[in-house]
Design an enzyme around this catalytic site. Structure first.
Site, PDB file in Angstrom:
ATOM      1  N   SER A 159       0.858  -1.190   0.000  1.00 35.61           N
ATOM      2  CA  SER A 159       0.000   0.000   0.000  1.00 35.61           C
ATOM      3  C   SER A 159       0.890   1.235   0.000  1.00 35.61           C
ATOM      4  CB  SER A 159      -0.851  -0.010   1.281  1.00 35.61           C
ATOM      5  OG  SER A 159      -1.551   1.206   1.449  1.00 35.61           O
ATOM      6  N   TYR A 186      -2.476  -1.694  10.225  1.00 29.43           N
ATOM      7  CA  TYR A 186      -2.433  -1.790   8.748  1.00 29.43           C
ATOM      8  C   TYR A 186      -1.047  -1.390   8.247  1.00 29.43           C
ATOM      9  CZ  TYR A 186      -4.203  -1.205   3.919  1.00 29.43           C
ATOM     10  OH  TYR A 186      -4.426  -1.299   2.560  1.00 29.43           O
TER      11      TYR A 186
HETATM   12  N1  NAD Z   1      -8.476   0.583  -1.997  1.00 26.80           N
HETATM   13  C1  NAD Z   1      -7.370   1.209  -1.637  1.00 26.80           C
HETATM   14  O1  NAD Z   1      -7.340   2.442  -1.550  1.00 26.80           O
HETATM   15  C2  NAD Z   1      -6.109   0.428  -1.350  1.00 26.80           C
HETATM   16  C3  NAD Z   1      -4.948   1.170  -1.130  1.00 26.80           C
HETATM   17  C4  NAD Z   1      -3.774   0.490  -0.852  1.00 26.80           C
HETATM   18  C5  NAD Z   1      -3.770  -0.893  -0.816  1.00 26.80           C
HETATM   19  N2  NAD Z   1      -4.919  -1.581  -1.034  1.00 26.80           N
HETATM   20  C6  NAD Z   1      -4.844  -3.033  -0.973  1.00 26.80           C
HETATM   21  O2  NAD Z   1      -5.358  -3.579  -2.170  1.00 26.80           O
HETATM   22  C7  NAD Z   1      -5.843  -4.900  -1.908  1.00 26.80           C
HETATM   23  C8  NAD Z   1      -7.235  -5.042  -2.502  1.00 26.80           C
HETATM   24  O3  NAD Z   1      -8.105  -4.180  -1.774  1.00 26.80           O
HETATM   25  P1  NAD Z   1      -9.391  -3.479  -2.418  1.00 26.80           P
HETATM   26  O4  NAD Z   1      -9.215  -2.032  -2.224  1.00 26.80           O
HETATM   27  O5  NAD Z   1      -9.673  -4.020  -3.757  1.00 26.80           O
HETATM   28  O6  NAD Z   1     -10.485  -3.934  -1.347  1.00 26.80           O
HETATM   29  P2  NAD Z   1     -11.901  -4.671  -1.499  1.00 26.80           P
HETATM   30  O7  NAD Z   1     -12.460  -4.713  -0.119  1.00 26.80           O
HETATM   31  O8  NAD Z   1     -12.715  -4.054  -2.572  1.00 26.80           O
HETATM   32  O9  NAD Z   1     -11.481  -6.131  -1.971  1.00 26.80           O
HETATM   33  C9  NAD Z   1     -10.780  -7.003  -1.133  1.00 26.80           C
HETATM   34  C10 NAD Z   1     -11.270  -8.417  -1.349  1.00 26.80           C
HETATM   35  O10 NAD Z   1     -10.523  -9.283  -0.458  1.00 26.80           O
HETATM   36  C11 NAD Z   1     -11.428 -10.210   0.091  1.00 26.80           C
HETATM   37  N3  NAD Z   1     -10.923 -10.730   1.364  1.00 26.80           N
HETATM   38  C12 NAD Z   1     -10.972 -10.142   2.589  1.00 26.80           C
HETATM   39  N4  NAD Z   1     -10.420 -10.950   3.505  1.00 26.80           N
HETATM   40  C13 NAD Z   1     -10.014 -12.067   2.851  1.00 26.80           C
HETATM   41  C14 NAD Z   1      -9.378 -13.260   3.260  1.00 26.80           C
HETATM   42  N5  NAD Z   1      -9.065 -13.487   4.549  1.00 26.80           N
HETATM   43  N6  NAD Z   1      -9.093 -14.189   2.319  1.00 26.80           N
HETATM   44  C15 NAD Z   1      -9.427 -13.988   1.021  1.00 26.80           C
HETATM   45  N7  NAD Z   1     -10.052 -12.888   0.576  1.00 26.80           N
HETATM   46  C16 NAD Z   1     -10.332 -11.934   1.486  1.00 26.80           C
HETATM   47  C17 NAD Z   1     -12.728  -9.451   0.267  1.00 26.80           C
HETATM   48  O11 NAD Z   1     -13.851 -10.340   0.378  1.00 26.80           O
HETATM   49  C18 NAD Z   1     -12.749  -8.604  -0.994  1.00 26.80           C
HETATM   50  O12 NAD Z   1     -13.416  -9.277  -2.050  1.00 26.80           O
HETATM   51  C19 NAD Z   1      -5.769  -5.073  -0.389  1.00 26.80           C
HETATM   52  O13 NAD Z   1      -4.609  -5.800  -0.050  1.00 26.80           O
HETATM   53  C20 NAD Z   1      -5.673  -3.662   0.124  1.00 26.80           C
HETATM   54  O14 NAD Z   1      -5.048  -3.587   1.392  1.00 26.80           O
HETATM   55  C21 NAD Z   1      -6.086  -0.951  -1.300  1.00 26.80           C
END
Ligand code: NAD
Length: 283
Positions: free
Chosen positions: A146, A159
């Protein structure tokens, strides 16, 4: 990346957390580029929708319910994917969850859950698939950290810890693969604010209003779409980049941290209290 790129055609790509957000966008983009997909999530409804979109583009899709924090299940899954496709080329350790709360009021169970999913989930996926990626002769580990793996924020200690850990783990692995001459590229992804459900579906410590945090995230902080994030990530993967920054916010703040060293913390300490929701109890 040019529209005619064949980099992903016929490759077997694993995407965890494929039921929403960036994971779904990666799956759909990869489907359009001719990849063969192993998609998993803990949310069957979201996953089914991703599978529907990927299959509509003609992709071969394997689908599984998988909690990335469950180590034995991840290892069994890796064996099953290898057996079905006879090779695994790219693993996107993407699944993740969010949690907001100051250190003083955060409970260990919540902090540990973040580590279990956001850090150990990445380690589980990497170690389970690494032998298969090496055996493929053309492997790639893509681990999602992230922007918060590059800089720390108040209320994000758990986090931050998980995402800094993903970065250290991934950068070390990349060096090992290079030194040992392994046929596995390694990339660490650092998205800034991406318009997904992550904060809305996340949790918070007592006294922290997660709905208010989500409203701030949705209105002000999440500026890049998941589709654009996937495009940037796949371009970085194709180029074999060590670090893939997603969004202008990630790029600008990465520069701030590199220029100021620990001095960036003074900037955040001045700005964060003005924009972050007030706690209703606790500290
Ligand atoms: N959205 C942002 O701004 C952002 C920024 C930096 C990093 N990220 C990272 O990107 C990645 C994707 O996040 P996103 O923003 O698409 O979020 P999101 O919530 O839209 O999608 C995340 C998915 O992971 C699944 N999930 C949760 N716990 C799980 C587990 N234990 N095992 C398997 N699946 C699981 C959820 O059901 C969901 O479908 C994450 O690692 C998040 O930390 C996101």
């Amino acid at each position: 990346m040019s529209a005619t790129s064949t980099h992903f055609r016929g490759k077997v790509a694993v995407v965890t957390g494929a039921g929403s957000g960036i994971g779904r966008a990666l799956a759909v983009d990869l489907a359009g580029r001719g990849a063969r997909l192993a998609l998993s999530d803990v949310d069957p409804t979201g996953l089914a929708e991703t599978v529907r979109q990927a299959e509509a583009l003609g992709a071969e899709v394997r689908t599984d319910h998988l909690d990335v924090g469950e180590r034995e299940a991840v290892f069994a899954y890796a064996e099953a994917v290898q057996e079905q496709f006879a090779a695994v080329n790219i693993v996107f350790n993407n699944a993740g969850i969010s949690f907001s709360g100051e250190v003083e009021v955060s409970e260990f169970k919540d902090m540990e859950r973040i580590m279990d999913v956001d850090y150990w989930g990445v380690v589980n996926g990497t170690k389970a698939f690494l032998p298969h990626l090496i055996a493929s002769g053309d492997g790639h580990v893509v681990n999602t950290s992230s922007l918060f793996g590059l800089l720390a924020m108040p209320s994000q200690s758990a986090y931050n810890a998980a995402k800094f850990a993903v970065r250290g783990f991934t950068e070390s692995l990349r060096q090992e693969m290079l030194i040992d001459g392994r046929p596995v590229k390694v990339s660490c992804v650092h998205p800034g604010g991406i318009k997904t459900n992550i904060v809305r579906n996340g949790t918070a410590a007592a006294g922290t209003d997660n709905a208010a945090v989500a409203a701030l995230f949705d209105a002000k902080l999440a500026r890049t779409t998941a589709t654009e994030a996937a495009r940037v990530i796949l371009r970085g993967v194709e180029k074999g980049h060590a670090r893939i920054l997603v969004g202008a916010d990630a790029k600008v703040l990465d520069v701030l941290v590199r220029i100021t060293g620990s001095g960036y913390q003074r900037v955040i300490t001045a700005v964060a209290p003005r924009i972050m929701p007030r706690r209703t109890s606790g500290l």
